[in-house]
Design a protein around this motif. Structure first.
Motif, PDB file in Angstrom:
ATOM      1  N   ILE A 222       0.860  -1.181   0.000  1.00 18.85           N
ATOM      2  CA  ILE A 222       0.000   0.000   0.000  1.00 18.85           C
ATOM      3  C   ILE A 222       0.895   1.229   0.000  1.00 18.85           C
ATOM      4  CG2 ILE A 222      -1.830   1.252   1.194  1.00 18.85           C
ATOM      5  CD1 ILE A 222      -2.640  -1.355   2.519  1.00 18.85           C
ATOM      6  N   GLU A 223       0.775   2.034  -1.024  1.00 20.76           N
ATOM      7  CA  GLU A 223       1.575   3.247  -1.141  1.00 20.76           C
ATOM      8  C   GLU A 223       0.757   4.413  -0.593  1.00 20.76           C
ATOM      9  OE1 GLU A 223       2.515   3.510  -5.263  1.00 20.76           O
ATOM     10  OE2 GLU A 223       3.991   1.877  -5.198  1.00 20.76           O
ATOM     11  N   ALA A 224       1.088   4.859   0.606  1.00 25.77           N
ATOM     12  CA  ALA A 224       0.338   5.927   1.260  1.00 25.77           C
ATOM     13  C   ALA A 224       1.215   6.593   2.301  1.00 25.77           C
ATOM     14  CB  ALA A 224      -0.929   5.377   1.918  1.00 25.77           C
ATOM     15  N   GLY A 225       0.803   7.789   2.715  1.00 27.16           N
ATOM     16  CA  GLY A 225       1.492   8.492   3.771  1.00 27.16           C
ATOM     17  C   GLY A 225       1.143   7.910   5.130  1.00 27.16           C
ATOM     18  N   PRO A 226       1.708   8.440   6.190  1.00 24.99           N
ATOM     19  CA  PRO A 226       1.431   7.931   7.536  1.00 24.99           C
ATOM     20  C   PRO A 226      -0.015   8.201   7.945  1.00 24.99           C
ATOM     21  CG  PRO A 226       2.754   9.936   7.625  1.00 24.99           C
ATOM     22  CD  PRO A 226       2.687   9.538   6.196  1.00 24.99           C
ATOM     23  N   VAL A 227      -0.598   7.258   8.674  1.00 25.05           N
ATOM     24  CA  VAL A 227      -1.970   7.376   9.164  1.00 25.05           C
ATOM     25  C   VAL A 227      -1.990   7.047  10.649  1.00 25.05           C
ATOM     26  CG1 VAL A 227      -3.067   6.854   6.959  1.00 25.05           C
ATOM     27  CG2 VAL A 227      -2.447   4.985   8.494  1.00 25.05           C
ATOM     28  N   VAL A 228      -3.096   7.402  11.295  1.00 26.25           N
ATOM     29  CA  VAL A 228      -3.289   7.130  12.719  1.00 26.25           C
ATOM     30  C   VAL A 228      -4.588   6.329  12.873  1.00 26.25           C
ATOM     31  CG1 VAL A 228      -3.632   8.149  14.999  1.00 26.25           C
ATOM     32  CG2 VAL A 228      -2.120   9.267  13.354  1.00 26.25           C
ATOM     33  N   PRO A 229      -4.496   5.125  13.465  1.00 25.00           N
ATOM     34  CA  PRO A 229      -3.302   4.404  13.900  1.00 25.00           C
ATOM     35  C   PRO A 229      -2.474   3.904  12.720  1.00 25.00           C
ATOM     36  CG  PRO A 229      -5.242   3.029  14.154  1.00 25.00           C
ATOM     37  CD  PRO A 229      -5.749   4.377  13.756  1.00 25.00           C
ATOM     38  N   ALA A 230      -1.258   3.483  12.998  1.00 27.01           N
ATOM     39  CA  ALA A 230      -0.317   3.157  11.924  1.00 27.01           C
ATOM     40  C   ALA A 230      -0.784   1.981  11.077  1.00 27.01           C
ATOM     41  CB  ALA A 230       1.063   2.870  12.519  1.00 27.01           C
ATOM     42  N   ASP A 292      -4.396   7.923  -1.427  1.00 30.59           N
ATOM     43  CA  ASP A 292      -4.234   9.292  -0.939  1.00 30.59           C
ATOM     44  C   ASP A 292      -5.248   9.490   0.181  1.00 30.59           C
ATOM     45  OD1 ASP A 292      -3.878  11.955  -0.447  1.00 30.59           O
ATOM     46  OD2 ASP A 292      -4.553  12.649  -2.413  1.00 30.59           O
ATOM     47  N   THR A 293      -4.805   9.439   1.424  1.00 31.48           N
ATOM     48  CA  THR A 293      -5.723   9.487   2.555  1.00 31.48           C
ATOM     49  C   THR A 293      -6.251  10.886   2.822  1.00 31.48           C
ATOM     50  OG1 THR A 293      -3.921   9.819   4.129  1.00 31.48           O
ATOM     51  CG2 THR A 293      -4.564   7.545   3.639  1.00 31.48           C
ATOM     52  N   GLY A 294      -5.543  11.920   2.413  1.00 34.17           N
ATOM     53  CA  GLY A 294      -5.948  13.258   2.788  1.00 34.17           C
ATOM     54  C   GLY A 294      -5.668  13.493   4.264  1.00 34.17           C
ATOM     55  N   PRO A 295      -6.005  14.660   4.799  1.00 28.24           N
ATOM     56  CA  PRO A 295      -5.691  14.957   6.200  1.00 28.24           C
ATOM     57  C   PRO A 295      -6.623  14.233   7.158  1.00 28.24           C
ATOM     58  CG  PRO A 295      -6.912  16.762   5.239  1.00 28.24           C
ATOM     59  CD  PRO A 295      -6.643  15.810   4.116  1.00 28.24           C
ATOM     60  N   ARG A 296      -6.081  13.862   8.306  1.00 30.15           N
ATOM     61  CA  ARG A 296      -6.917  13.358   9.400  1.00 30.15           C
ATOM     62  C   ARG A 296      -7.725  14.529   9.939  1.00 30.15           C
ATOM     63  NH1 ARG A 296      -5.866  11.827  15.130  1.00 30.15           N
ATOM     64  NH2 ARG A 296      -7.172  10.016  15.611  1.00 30.15           N
ATOM     65  N   SER A 297      -9.058  14.332  10.058  1.00 34.15           N
ATOM     66  CA  SER A 297      -9.935  15.486  10.237  1.00 34.15           C
ATOM     67  C   SER A 297     -10.823  15.335  11.462  1.00 34.15           C
ATOM     68  CB  SER A 297     -10.823  15.679   8.994  1.00 34.15           C
ATOM     69  OG  SER A 297     -10.038  15.778   7.822  1.00 34.15           O
ATOM     70  N   SER A 298     -11.269  16.486  11.960  1.00 34.34           N
ATOM     71  CA  SER A 298     -12.239  16.570  13.047  1.00 34.34           C
ATOM     72  C   SER A 298     -13.362  17.508  12.627  1.00 34.34           C
ATOM     73  CB  SER A 298     -11.589  17.060  14.335  1.00 34.34           C
ATOM     74  OG  SER A 298     -10.988  18.335  14.136  1.00 34.34           O
TER      75      SER A 298
END
Length: 700
Positions: A222-230, A292-298
């Motif tokens: 999976i080619e993606a940037g870091p996410v939470v949780p990892a 492309d996950t985009g930003p983690r959002s609230s």
């Protein structure tokens, strides 16, 4: 169709461009080229060869005389064998007259285009019939899918000619290969053969598929940037090394990523084009998916645009989340459903909008844009029903849903029935400061004419309730309010042994509390419900007589199979603090009817006066058992009910009246349509043999 390696080599050879070498010149033959500086035509000779020019620009051009090229001589060559001229065609043979005959005139050709009969449905054009046989797909569970897409099957076993059958068979070859690949058989092949059926003139089209080796996943990247949780992406992409490379499995896993990430803080996730590199030596594939996950959002704030039914502030009342919470698109969908449920919009949408502003825990605040298009606020509705004892009942209403913004409705209603008539006006504020909290104020005037009493009643009532809805079914709900009632009713006076009319003034403070674990508000199939109704009341008739009306009800729903649900209900009520004859007949307990003990008329269970009319009681007990069998959108419900009403303050376990019957259900998106037919099992004199009930919703 299959091809041999030799055919492939031959095809490649035929398709490659050919290079033709010029014929070799014998070494002794050498062509002498002119020297670079040697003059070929002198300038005077060139000018002399030009034709004379006319001064008239409109004069026709003169023909140029043929020029004789200067003679060029080659050096003497040695004698050699004559060389055949390969560019000279041999003369036509007189033995081939067809080649020397003149072509026929164009007018003799028939230029009428052929009639296309491939698409005609007329049986008269069918000149051949065929059967279809499929081999090699059944073991993989692909036969049904093949039959649904097959050109041969779609043709219905009829064709205009054998060429059409062959064309359909070739289409089905390609279809079989595609289906094999969709299951991970990337080396799969298929061939078609057409066989004649002896003594029939028909043919059989046979599609034979050979799956070959099953390919499986050799690696997953999976080619993606870091996410939470990892491990979020690997957890939500349900693919494992060794899984077959099946199209449904791959697409389903990718859809799961698109579904689950917006539920966990990534509303803008997008999936790129997957890449699967097959290794024919190991029958494996290297799977790569860019994400492309985009930003983690609230959650941020609300904005709204369009033709507004209400402002953005009221949108926040309907939301079941607070600013700063981690983004979850399920809560956004719930907000959209709540907006639709207000009935104030012709169209409404909710979508996240990036703000670039920081949120808690390293998130980016995302605003919700609500696009509104307010719909007509006025509506007219009608409903009808019938039950034994109540007769026909028709109710109509006019509603202005947004007379007082936001969501302040005015409802005017009318009841026209064989035994009930009335008019009413209600003010209702929905979502009053809190989602699903409703405030109502009602004024009504009714006339009721039943066996138990004949009453003219005026009511002024207010109520605050926190309710369950099909969108959001809650475990705990409540309601409380007040009622001011003035009623003039017929009542049997046991002291005088006659019926007379009496006027009552009643002040009531009704309240209700319900706990619900069922799975569906309108058609429960599992869980249970408990409800307590308590109404302290005062009756004013020559004096003040306080009392309380208490009713406890419980129901349970237990699935037996996927299509059968057992349902049961118990109900008990009591009215302490007042004698029955001092209580207005409309405030007493009665049994019987579609929501009570079926098989008996409405309010026909309980004590009777000497005229055989029910007088009601101060206590009640009931039970019901149903077996709800559903098949598709229809259902059959056998049932048995029991219960009675009693003069005393406590219900008894004896003297129960039973009814049994069977019902039909037609399930709709707003609840089941119910038709029940029941008969009393231990009737009293005067009870009917059959009772019919028609309404919407289950009996309980």
């Amino acid at each position: 169709m299959t091809f041999s390696p030799g055919w492939l080599a031959l095809s490649a050879a035929l398709s490659a461009p050919q290079q033709v070498s010029p014929p070799a010149v014998p070494p002794a033959v050498q062509q002498t080229d002119p020297q670079p500086d040697e003059t070929i035509v002198s300038d005077p000779d060139f000018e002399k060869a030009l034709p004379p020019l006319s001064d008239d620009i409109n004069a026709p051009l003169e023909a140029m005389p043929a020029a004789t090229p200067p003679a060029r001589t080659l050096p003497d060559l040695p004698a050699q064998a004559p060389v055949a001229d390969t560019n000279t065609l041999a003369p036509l043979s007189a033995e081939e007259p067809e080649l020397t005959r003149a072509l026929p005139p164009l007018g003799t050709f028939d230029s009428t285009p052929p009639v296309n009969i491939a698409d005609t449905g007329d049986d008269k054009t069918v000149v051949i019939r065929y059967d279809t046989q499929v081999n090699g797909l059944d073991a993989l569970g692909l036969t049904g899918q093949f039959n649904g897409l097959s050109a041969l099957k779609d043709g219905g076993g009829k064709a205009a000619n054998a060429a059409m059958v062959s064309a359909r068979a070739r289409e089905d070859e390609a279809l079989a290969v595609r289906l094999l690949k969709s299951r991970g058989y990337y080396d799969g092949t298929a061939i078609s053969t057409i066989e004649s059926v002896p003594n029939s003139g028909n043919v059989k089209a046979i599609i034979s598929a050979t799956p070959g080796k099953l390919y499986s996943l050799g690696s997953i990247a999976i080619e993606a940037g870091p996410v939470v949780p990892a491990d979020l992406l690997t957890r939500e992409l349900p693919l494992r090394v060794g899984d077959p490379i099946e199209a449904d499995r791959i697409q389903g896993a990718e859809a799961n990523v698109s579904l689950k990430l917006p539920q966990q803080g990534y509303p803008f996730v997008t999936l790129g084009q997957r890449d699967i590199l097959l290794d024919e030596a190991t029958w494996t594939g290297a799977y790569t998916l860019p994400v492309d996950t985009g930003p983690r959002s609230s959650f941020g704030t609300y904005t709204t645009e369009g033709k507004l039914a209400f402002e953005a502030e009221h949108v926040g009342v309907l939301a079941r989340f607070k600013p700063g919470e981690l983004y979850d698109n399920r809560k956004v969908d719930d907000l959209r459903d709540a907006l639709v449920a207000t009935g104030l919009f012709s169209t409404v949408s909710v979508e996240p909008v990036r703000t670039g502003k920081p949120g808690p825990d390293g998130t980016e605040a995302v605003d919700l844009l609500v696009r509104q298009e307010a719909g007509p606020p006025r509506s007219v509705a009608a409903s009808a029903g019938y039950s034994t004892g109540q007769g026909f009942r028709l109710e109509g209403s006019f509603t202005h849903r947004d007379l007082w913004k936001p969501e302040g409705a005015l409802i005017l209603s009318a009841i026209a029935g064989t035994q009930e008539q009335g008019l009413g006006a209600t003010f209702r504020r929905s979502n009053a400061g809190k989602r699903d909290r409703t405030v109502t104020l009602t004024a009504s005037a009714n006339h009721s004419n039943y066996d138990a009493f004949n009453a003219f009643t005026g009511t002024l009532a207010g109520r605050i309730s926190y309710d369950s809805t099909p969108i959001w079914q809650k475990k705990l709900t409540y309601a409380y309010g007040f009622e001011l009632i003035g009623t003039n009713e017929s009542v049997y006076d046991f002291a005088r042994l006659e019926k007379r009319r009496a006027t009552y003034g009643i002040l009531a403070l009704p309240g209700q509390l319900q706990f619900d674990t069922s799975d569906n508000l309108l058609n429960p199939t599992k869980g249970y419900r408990l409800k307590l109704s308590l109404s302290p009341e005062t009756s004013v008739r020559g004096g003040v007589r306080p009392y309380a009306r208490i009713l406890i009800e419980g129901s349970i729903y237990q699935p037996v199979t996927d299509s059968i649900v057992l349902a049961g209900r118990l109900r008990a009520g009591t009215i302490p603090g007042i004698d029955r004859d001092d209580l207005a007949p409309s405030r007493r307990y009665y049994g019987g009817g579609g929501g009570s003990v079926r098989g008996y008329g409405y309010q026909r269970l309980g004590p009777f006066d000497p005229n055989g009319d029910p007088v009601g009681g101060r206590s009640l007990n009931e039970f019901s058992l149903e077996a709800r069998y559903r098949f598709g959108n229809y259902g059959i419900v056998p049932f048995i009910d029991g219960g009675n009403a009693y003069e005393g303050v406590m219900p008894k376990g004896s003297d129960l009246r039973y009814g049994a019957g069977i019902g039909g259900r037609f399930y709709t998106n707003f609840g089941p349509l119910r038709v029940d037919v029941a008969t009393p099992l231990n009737p009293r004199p005067g009870d009917g043999k059959v009772a019919l009930y028609i309404s919407i919703g289950q009996a309980f």
